[in-house]
Write a protein that holds these residues in place. Structure first.
Motif, PDB file in Angstrom:
ATOM      1  N   PHE A   1       0.996  -1.192  -0.057  1.00 50.46           N
ATOM      2  CA  PHE A   1      -0.019  -0.380   0.048  1.00 50.46           C
ATOM      3  C   PHE A   1       1.225   1.742   0.303  1.00 50.46           C
ATOM      4  N   THR A   2       1.138   1.922  -1.015  1.00 51.79           N
ATOM      5  CA  THR A   2       1.862   3.455  -1.244  1.00 51.79           C
ATOM      6  C   THR A   2       1.220   4.261  -0.346  1.00 51.79           C
ATOM      7  N   SER A   3      -0.228   4.090   0.503  1.00 52.66           N
ATOM      8  CA  SER A   3      -0.702   5.486   0.379  1.00 52.66           C
ATOM      9  C   SER A   3      -2.196   4.864   1.818  1.00 52.66           C
ATOM     10  N   VAL A   4      -2.178   5.539   2.737  1.00 52.19           N
ATOM     11  CA  VAL A   4      -3.325   5.287   3.525  1.00 52.19           C
ATOM     12  C   VAL A   4      -4.999   5.363   2.914  1.00 52.19           C
ATOM     13  N   SER A   5      -5.406   6.136   1.632  1.00 56.54           N
ATOM     14  CA  SER A   5      -6.396   6.248   1.138  1.00 56.54           C
ATOM     15  C   SER A   5      -6.231   4.701   0.487  1.00 56.54           C
ATOM     16  N   GLU A   6      -4.826   3.930  -0.114  1.00 57.13           N
ATOM     17  CA  GLU A   6      -5.179   2.927  -1.764  1.00 57.13           C
ATOM     18  C   GLU A   6      -5.164   1.574  -0.138  1.00 57.13           C
ATOM     19  N   LEU A   7      -5.067   2.158   1.066  1.00 53.70           N
ATOM     20  CA  LEU A   7      -5.309   0.889   2.355  1.00 53.70           C
ATOM     21  C   LEU A   7      -6.788   0.623   2.421  1.00 53.70           C
TER      22      LEU A   7
END
Length: 247
Positions: free
Chosen positions: A194-200
């Motif tokens: 996951f490259t970002s929290v939104s992706e997570l």
């Protein structure tokens, strides 16, 4: 080595008698003075749920990390396992709030940045909105301080259809939503990139949506008597061990 016995012979005897000295299991016996009452209360909800009511196991999985591997891994192929670097880069965290319906296995989920009483109350309001208004709600939760915050308690007093049931101290394993947290960790989060929290968050919400398409409830089989007998045996062994240490 001292007895002149080979490692293969030792291993053979271990297997024959079911001994696994390389494994270690953790445990903690609850010291809650109201353990028996809370045990019977929650197991009763699992095995004999009240009519015209929903039993929901609720909790938060805090500090879920958005981890990105430092190098791209290689996919699974014939003769080679999937590869993944042992190190990673942290890209932030989120907290997953979840409510597991004991009857059908459906999950109500919500990701929030923190896990204070403010976020907990926001999640309770979501549960209130997404459940039938004519049904009583029995929520099983642990003893985390935010679950008993005065602001939360004041809101619950204004919503009498919601009944809180708290697990004994050091016994959060009795909350079946922990089983769902284990599944989402092993099946979606642990090997994810996951490259970002939104992706997570997108991955978590996608997993919950997929789970709710064909939900399967977890079936509780242990009676309160069975659990209590095991706890009594554990306390007996602990007491004998402590007495032997003192002597």
């Amino acid at each position: 080595a001292e007895l002149g016995v080979s490692a293969a012979s030792v291993s053979r005897h271990w297997r024959k008698h079911g001994l696994k000295p390389h494994l270690l299991r953790g445990f903690k016996v609850s010291r809650d003075p109201h353990f028996v009452e809370k045990l019977e209360d929650i197991v009763g909800l699992y095995m004999s749920p009240p009519e015209h009511a929903l039993v929901l196991c609720v909790d938060e999985k805090s500090q879920v990390q958005a981890l990105d591997r430092t190098q791209p891994g290689l996919p699974l192929k014939k003769g080679r396992a999937e590869t993944m670097t042992h190190d990673y880069k942290r890209n932030g965290t989120t907290t997953l709030f979840a409510a597991l319906n004991v009857l059908d296995g459906q999950v109500i989920g919500q990701c929030q940045q923190r896990h204070t009483h403010v976020e907990w109350l926001k999640f309770l309001k979501k549960i209130d909105r997404q459940t039938p208004k004519d049904a009583a709600l029995h929520l099983i939760a642990d003893n985390y301080a935010t679950h008993k915050h005065p602001v939360v308690q004041a809101w619950l007093d204004k919503h009498p259809r919601i009944h809180m049931h708290f697990t004994p101290t050091s016994a959060s394993w009795r909350n079946m939503v922990e089983r769902f947290f284990r599944d989402i960790t092993t099946q979606r989060l642990r090997r994810g990139v996951f490259t970002s929290v939104s992706e997570l968050i997108q991955a978590i919400e996608g997993y919950i949506d997929h789970h709710n398409t064909h939900p399967k409830p977890f079936i509780w089989t242990k009676t309160a008597r069975d659990i209590l007998q095991k706890v009594i045996r554990a306390n007996s062994h602990l007491s004998s061990k402590q007495n032997a240490t003192l002597h």
